[in-house]
Motif scaffolding. Structure first.
Motif, short mmCIF file in Angstrom:
data_model
loop_
_atom_site.label_atom_id
_atom_site.label_comp_id
_atom_site.label_asym_id
_atom_site.label_seq_id
_atom_site.Cartn_x
_atom_site.Cartn_y
_atom_site.Cartn_z
N LEU A 64 31.58 -22.64 97.51
CA LEU A 64 31.33 -24.07 97.44
C LEU A 64 32.23 -24.79 98.44
CD1 LEU A 64 29.83 -26.37 95.96
CD2 LEU A 64 31.81 -26.52 94.43
N HIS A 65 31.62 -25.55 99.36
CA HIS A 65 32.35 -26.24 100.41
C HIS A 65 32.41 -27.75 100.16
CE1 HIS A 65 32.20 -23.26 104.04
NE2 HIS A 65 32.54 -22.65 102.92
N HIS A 66 33.49 -28.35 100.60
CA HIS A 66 33.63 -29.82 100.61
C HIS A 66 33.16 -30.36 101.96
CE1 HIS A 66 37.06 -29.35 103.35
NE2 HIS A 66 37.53 -28.43 102.52
N GLU A 67 32.57 -31.56 101.92
CA GLU A 67 32.22 -32.30 103.14
C GLU A 67 32.48 -33.78 102.86
OE1 GLU A 67 28.31 -31.50 104.64
OE2 GLU A 67 28.53 -29.31 104.53
N VAL A 68 33.49 -34.36 103.48
CA VAL A 68 33.81 -35.76 103.26
C VAL A 68 32.97 -36.63 104.19
CG1 VAL A 68 35.76 -35.82 104.90
CG2 VAL A 68 35.69 -37.41 102.95
N ARG A 102 27.53 -23.14 100.23
CA ARG A 102 27.28 -22.69 101.61
C ARG A 102 26.58 -21.34 101.66
NH1 ARG A 102 27.32 -26.36 104.85
NH2 ARG A 102 29.53 -26.88 104.64
N ASP A 103 26.94 -20.43 100.77
CA ASP A 103 26.27 -19.14 100.77
C ASP A 103 24.79 -19.27 100.45
OD1 ASP A 103 27.00 -19.95 98.21
OD2 ASP A 103 27.57 -17.96 97.51
N VAL A 104 24.48 -20.18 99.54
CA VAL A 104 23.08 -20.42 99.18
C VAL A 104 22.35 -21.10 100.34
CG1 VAL A 104 21.53 -21.61 97.56
CG2 VAL A 104 23.66 -20.56 96.74
N GLN A 105 23.01 -22.07 100.97
CA GLN A 105 22.40 -22.74 102.11
C GLN A 105 22.11 -21.76 103.24
OE1 GLN A 105 24.81 -25.37 104.53
NE2 GLN A 105 23.12 -26.81 104.77
N ASP A 106 23.07 -20.89 103.54
CA ASP A 106 22.87 -19.91 104.61
C ASP A 106 21.69 -18.99 104.29
OD1 ASP A 106 24.99 -20.97 106.01
OD2 ASP A 106 26.42 -19.41 105.41
N ALA A 194 35.89 -23.71 101.80
CA ALA A 194 35.59 -23.43 100.40
C ALA A 194 36.66 -23.97 99.46
CB ALA A 194 35.43 -21.92 100.21
N VAL A 195 36.22 -24.33 98.25
CA VAL A 195 37.13 -24.73 97.18
C VAL A 195 36.95 -23.76 96.02
CG1 VAL A 195 37.13 -27.15 97.85
CG2 VAL A 195 35.44 -26.34 96.19
N GLN A 196 37.97 -23.71 95.16
CA GLN A 196 37.98 -22.80 94.03
C GLN A 196 38.18 -23.59 92.74
OE1 GLN A 196 37.34 -19.66 94.84
NE2 GLN A 196 37.55 -20.09 97.04
N GLU A 197 37.85 -22.95 91.63
CA GLU A 197 38.09 -23.56 90.33
C GLU A 197 39.56 -23.97 90.21
OE1 GLU A 197 37.37 -22.49 85.59
OE2 GLU A 197 37.12 -20.96 87.15
N HIS A 198 39.79 -25.16 89.67
CA HIS A 198 41.11 -25.76 89.45
C HIS A 198 41.70 -26.41 90.70
CE1 HIS A 198 40.80 -23.81 85.65
NE2 HIS A 198 41.10 -22.60 86.11
N ASP A 199 41.04 -26.34 91.85
CA ASP A 199 41.52 -27.05 93.03
C ASP A 199 41.49 -28.56 92.78
OD1 ASP A 199 42.05 -24.82 94.54
OD2 ASP A 199 40.26 -24.97 95.80
#
Length: 220
Positions: A64-68, A102-106, A194-199
């Motif tokens: 899961l990626h962030h995009e601001v 992102r993995d799903v998008q790719d 990518a972000v992780q749980e608890h970030d």
């Protein structure tokens, strides 16, 4: 529409129109061609999430990626709006995140399929408080930043956008009629990761607004 009502746009179920690849360096970092016209996709109203609630990682992604992004809030409806009148249709702005599996998008891109599962899941569009138009006098020169666990990940300026806010409003309204309360996400600068749980994610528009979100795993 009164600004006190427009400021509640995220509760109204209005549509979210997103612009992909609107920064050349971001397109390059994902090995995408630089577009010659805007790349558009949609998020549903259920994608909205406000500060104080978590970003939920879908079970089907491990990247899961962030995009601001700078979000543009429409205050006056219109169809086929000329660029010269586009800013008359803007009520204000919001700081937004386009959370992307992102993995799903790719995988979807490799198969020629739509990006819906990668972009449109619940909580995929965190938004800040509403920012009145007067507080952002030039949307073409707005500095954006994002940190993950206090480490800077993204820092960019809307002056590097390929397509300007007036152009996007004009272009989009030629295909999709814009309504009061609609939100346009204008693209992200480079530095997505990518972000992780608890970030803990913090993001801001310099000298205008900041917001914070925690990442949690969606319960099965």
């Amino acid at each position: 529409m009164a600004s006190r009502n427009i400021s509640r746009f995220w509760e109204w179920g209005k549509k979210i129109i997103c612009v992909g690849r609107n920064y050349a360096n971001h397109a390059k970092e994902l090995k995408n061609a630089i577009p010659t016209q805007p790349v558009l996709f949609l998020k549903p109203p259920s994608a909205y999430v406000r500060e104080g609630s978590p970003i939920l990682v879908p079970a089907y992604t491990s990247e899961l990626h962030h995009e601001v992004e700078l979000g543009v809030v429409i205050g006056k409806a219109g169809t086929a709006i000329p660029q010269s009148a586009a800013m008359e249709h803007v009520a204000g702005y919001a700081l937004c995140l386009d959370m992307t599996a992102r993995d799903v998008q790719d995988d979807c891109k490799s198969k020629g399929l739509p990006w819906t599962l990668a972009k449109a899941f619940d909580t995929s569009c965190p938004v800040s408080e509403f920012v009145p138009k007067e507080r952002v006098p030039d949307p073409g020169n707005v500095k954006l930043w994002l940190t993950v666990n206090d480490q800077l990940r993204q820092s960019g300026c809307t002056s590097h956008m390929i397509f300007s806010v007036p152009y996007l409003i004009s272009y989009i309204s030629g295909f999709i009629s814009l309504e009061e309360g609609d939100l346009i996400l204008t693209g992200t600068p480079e530095g997505v990761s990518a972000v992780q749980e608890h970030d803990e994610l913090r993001a801001g528009i310099e000298d205008v607004v900041t917001m914070s979100f925690r990442v949690d795993r969606r319960e099965q």
